[in-house]
Scaffold this active site. Sequence first.
Site, PDB file in Angstrom:
ATOM      1  N   GLU A   1       0.862  -1.188   0.000  1.00  0.00           N
ATOM      2  CA  GLU A   1       0.000   0.000   0.000  1.00  0.00           C
ATOM      3  C   GLU A   1       0.895   1.234   0.000  1.00  0.00           C
ATOM      4  OE1 GLU A   1      -2.783  -0.369   3.230  1.00  0.00           O
ATOM      5  OE2 GLU A   1      -3.606  -2.238   2.392  1.00  0.00           O
TER       6      GLU A   1
ATOM      7  N   TRP B   1       1.265  -0.256  -6.647  1.00  0.00           N
ATOM      8  CA  TRP B   1       2.305  -1.018  -7.333  1.00  0.00           C
ATOM      9  C   TRP B   1       1.913  -2.472  -7.586  1.00  0.00           C
ATOM     10  CZ3 TRP B   1       5.840   1.701  -9.586  1.00  0.00           C
ATOM     11  CH2 TRP B   1       6.264   2.908  -9.016  1.00  0.00           C
TER      12      TRP B   1
ATOM     13  N   GLY C   1      29.197   4.280 -26.619  1.00  0.00           N
ATOM     14  CA  GLY C   1      28.121   5.274 -26.811  1.00  0.00           C
ATOM     15  C   GLY C   1      26.847   4.620 -27.333  1.00  0.00           C
TER      16      GLY C   1
ATOM     17  N   GLU D   1       9.138  -7.840  -4.709  1.00  0.00           N
ATOM     18  CA  GLU D   1       9.105  -9.127  -3.977  1.00  0.00           C
ATOM     19  C   GLU D   1      10.179  -9.168  -2.879  1.00  0.00           C
ATOM     20  OE1 GLU D   1       7.970 -12.598  -6.331  1.00  0.00           O
ATOM     21  OE2 GLU D   1       7.860 -11.296  -8.088  1.00  0.00           O
TER      22      GLU D   1
HETATM   23  C1  LIG Z   1       7.328  -2.408 -10.662  1.00  0.00           C
HETATM   24  C2  LIG Z   1       6.862  -2.858  -9.310  1.00  0.00           C
HETATM   25  C3  LIG Z   1       5.990  -3.926  -9.206  1.00  0.00           C
HETATM   26  C4  LIG Z   1       5.505  -4.321  -7.959  1.00  0.00           C
HETATM   27  N1  LIG Z   1       4.569  -5.331  -7.890  1.00  0.00           N
HETATM   28  C5  LIG Z   1       3.976  -5.601  -6.697  1.00  0.00           C
HETATM   29  C6  LIG Z   1       2.897  -6.562  -6.621  1.00  0.00           C
HETATM   30  O1  LIG Z   1       2.530  -7.199  -7.607  1.00  0.00           O
HETATM   31  N2  LIG Z   1       2.286  -6.746  -5.435  1.00  0.00           N
HETATM   32  C7  LIG Z   1       2.664  -6.067  -4.312  1.00  0.00           C
HETATM   33  O2  LIG Z   1       2.053  -6.271  -3.258  1.00  0.00           O
HETATM   34  N3  LIG Z   1       3.691  -5.172  -4.345  1.00  0.00           N
HETATM   35  C8  LIG Z   1       4.347  -4.923  -5.505  1.00  0.00           C
HETATM   36  N4  LIG Z   1       5.365  -4.005  -5.566  1.00  0.00           N
HETATM   37  C9  LIG Z   1       5.759  -3.311  -4.357  1.00  0.00           C
HETATM   38  C10 LIG Z   1       7.127  -3.732  -3.850  1.00  0.00           C
HETATM   39  O3  LIG Z   1       7.031  -5.007  -3.274  1.00  0.00           O
HETATM   40  C11 LIG Z   1       7.600  -2.650  -2.870  1.00  0.00           C
HETATM   41  O4  LIG Z   1       7.903  -1.495  -3.644  1.00  0.00           O
HETATM   42  C12 LIG Z   1       8.789  -3.085  -2.065  1.00  0.00           C
HETATM   43  O5  LIG Z   1       8.439  -4.119  -1.189  1.00  0.00           O
HETATM   44  C13 LIG Z   1       9.381  -1.901  -1.261  1.00  0.00           C
HETATM   45  O6  LIG Z   1       8.400  -1.221  -0.578  1.00  0.00           O
HETATM   46  P1  LIG Z   1       8.321   0.387  -0.702  1.00  0.00           P
HETATM   47  O7  LIG Z   1       8.342   0.743  -2.133  1.00  0.00           O
HETATM   48  O8  LIG Z   1       7.176   0.865   0.117  1.00  0.00           O
HETATM   49  O9  LIG Z   1       9.674   0.902  -0.072  1.00  0.00           O
HETATM   50  P2  LIG Z   1       9.930   1.173   1.482  1.00  0.00           P
HETATM   51  O10 LIG Z   1       9.441   0.039   2.285  1.00  0.00           O
HETATM   52  O11 LIG Z   1       9.410   2.525   1.803  1.00  0.00           O
HETATM   53  O12 LIG Z   1      11.515   1.200   1.530  1.00  0.00           O
HETATM   54  C14 LIG Z   1      12.284   2.311   1.055  1.00  0.00           C
HETATM   55  C15 LIG Z   1      13.756   1.930   1.161  1.00  0.00           C
HETATM   56  O13 LIG Z   1      14.083   1.677   2.532  1.00  0.00           O
HETATM   57  C16 LIG Z   1      14.601   0.359   2.679  1.00  0.00           C
HETATM   58  N5  LIG Z   1      14.150  -0.156   3.963  1.00  0.00           N
HETATM   59  C17 LIG Z   1      12.875  -0.247   4.423  1.00  0.00           C
HETATM   60  N6  LIG Z   1      12.852  -0.787   5.645  1.00  0.00           N
HETATM   61  C18 LIG Z   1      14.148  -1.053   5.976  1.00  0.00           C
HETATM   62  C19 LIG Z   1      14.792  -1.620   7.118  1.00  0.00           C
HETATM   63  N7  LIG Z   1      14.108  -2.065   8.165  1.00  0.00           N
HETATM   64  N8  LIG Z   1      16.144  -1.716   7.114  1.00  0.00           N
HETATM   65  C20 LIG Z   1      16.880  -1.290   6.050  1.00  0.00           C
HETATM   66  N9  LIG Z   1      16.307  -0.752   4.923  1.00  0.00           N
HETATM   67  C21 LIG Z   1      14.973  -0.638   4.905  1.00  0.00           C
HETATM   68  C22 LIG Z   1      14.039  -0.421   1.502  1.00  0.00           C
HETATM   69  O14 LIG Z   1      14.842  -1.545   1.216  1.00  0.00           O
HETATM   70  C23 LIG Z   1      14.088   0.639   0.405  1.00  0.00           C
HETATM   71  O15 LIG Z   1      15.394   0.716  -0.113  1.00  0.00           O
HETATM   72  C24 LIG Z   1       5.924  -3.647  -6.788  1.00  0.00           C
HETATM   73  C25 LIG Z   1       6.841  -2.590  -6.905  1.00  0.00           C
HETATM   74  C26 LIG Z   1       7.313  -2.194  -8.125  1.00  0.00           C
HETATM   75  C27 LIG Z   1       8.282  -1.042  -8.208  1.00  0.00           C
END
Ligand SMILES: Cc1cc2nc3c(=O)[nH]c(=O)nc-3n(C[C@H](O)[C@H](O)[C@H](O)COP(=O)(O)OP(=O)(O)OC[C@H]3O[C@@H](n4cnc5c(N)ncnc54)[C@H](O)[C@@H]3O)c2cc1C
Length: 378
Positions: free
Chosen positions: A124, A154, A338, A361
């Site tokens: 979410e 996403w 390039g 994932e």
């Molecule tokens: C193209 C695409 C397809 C996707 N498809 C799906 C789907 O089909 N179903 C679904 O449910 N989701 C999907 N996602 C979501 C995806 O799983 C999330 O984007 C991912 O899990 C990261 O969550 P976030 O984007 O909220 O990043 P955040 O959780 O906000 O994290 C931001 C950064 O902080 C780091 N971070 C967070 N917590 C910690 C911690 N405790 N320690 C160290 N580092 C941390 C993360 O690694 C990241 O680098 C998709 C995302 C993309 C971009």
Amino acid sequence: MLMRFTEEQLMIRDMVREFTEKEVAPRDKWMDENGFDRALYDRLCTTGLTGVHFPEEYGGAGCDAVTSTIVIHELSKGSASLALALDISWVASDMILHHGTQTQKDKYLPLAAEGKIFAFGLTEASAGSDAARIQTTAVKDADGWWVLNGGKSWITNSGVADYYILMAITDRSKGAKGISAFIVPKETEGLIIGKHEEKMGMRGSSTCELSFDAMRLPPDALLSSEGMGFKIAMQGLDGGRISVAAISCGLAEHAFELAKAYANERITFGKPIAKHQAIQFKFADMATDLTAMQMMTYNAAEVKASGKRHTLEAAEAKLFCSTRCTQICLECLQIHGGNGYSKEFDVERFVRDSKLLEIGEGTSEILRMVIGGTVLGK
Ligand SMILES: Cc1cc2nc3c(=O)[nH]c(=O)nc-3n(C[C@H](O)[C@H](O)[C@H](O)COP(=O)(O)OP(=O)(O)OC[C@H]3O[C@@H](n4cnc5c(N)ncnc54)[C@H](O)[C@@H]3O)c2cc1C
């Protein structure tokens, strides 16, 4: 090749290879520019590959996790986007395979095997890595139906999926154990497909926001039992991570082959760049990585196929392979000089596609938490 595949697996590998070379690879650039190719996905369904690992009683081919990994690996040599769409469809439909009631299996698995597209909605806007903090709620009404309110971000395959597996809170006081999973057909009233994400890469897979406005679901839409949603999601991601590792292998191998051809043709200082030691060493490092990537991917698939828990092996494979894939794609771009920076050459697209593999994932940071916690016996 290191892996000892069975005769059947080799036959399926050759079949996917042929399909990928003839039908998939020529469409990848088009998908990058135009989005998901439904006609191509429909042709994939006609091959029977979408049902390769489903039991025969549900219309599948009854193959194991090594075979389904071969399918994803080979497809991603032609299009990482198309392989991602199939990976997520399997992640979602496998939740029914592993956790559904008999009625749910009888109803949905033949549809999954024939190629109906499934999507999986956990993330979410305010909860990605910290997935237990989702806000979407599912409340039972007086008739025993579930009413969902909230939204998802996403979600791969959204907009093109026939069915969604959605996670929602049914008991906020229980934290992760208060999350439940629901099976939602696309035509359900109150399911709203929102903004289509303009992604950097993997543009041949559809990704949208979803929102749920008093979306009513019958009692039998609940997958497994109340409170099982988070566990179902995490187990599903264990399988999905092996597929992401396989996509990383396929995409990196494709980039490697293009760079190899380029390096043998491009002349500088009177000889092909492949004859310069600095370029040869790049290929040496990439070839070594590719071997390790394949071994880790198929090792994780073997563990899964044996029926054992594969959380660690899948996390290690995804972490290693996705990181190396990005580096290999960047190195292959560098070898193109390039030209690598031009959209006329495929390798720039592969660089854009590869980055998602380190995020979706489970990000590399979260995977390190999974692996570190496991090996330290948390
Ligand atoms: C193209 C695409 C397809 C996707 N498809 C799906 C789907 O089909 N179903 C679904 O449910 N989701 C999907 N996602 C979501 C995806 O799983 C999330 O984007 C991912 O899990 C990261 O969550 P976030 O984007 O909220 O990043 P955040 O959780 O906000 O994290 C931001 C950064 O902080 C780091 N971070 C967070 N917590 C910690 C911690 N405790 N320690 C160290 N580092 C941390 C993360 O690694 C990241 O680098 C998709 C995302 C993309 C971009």
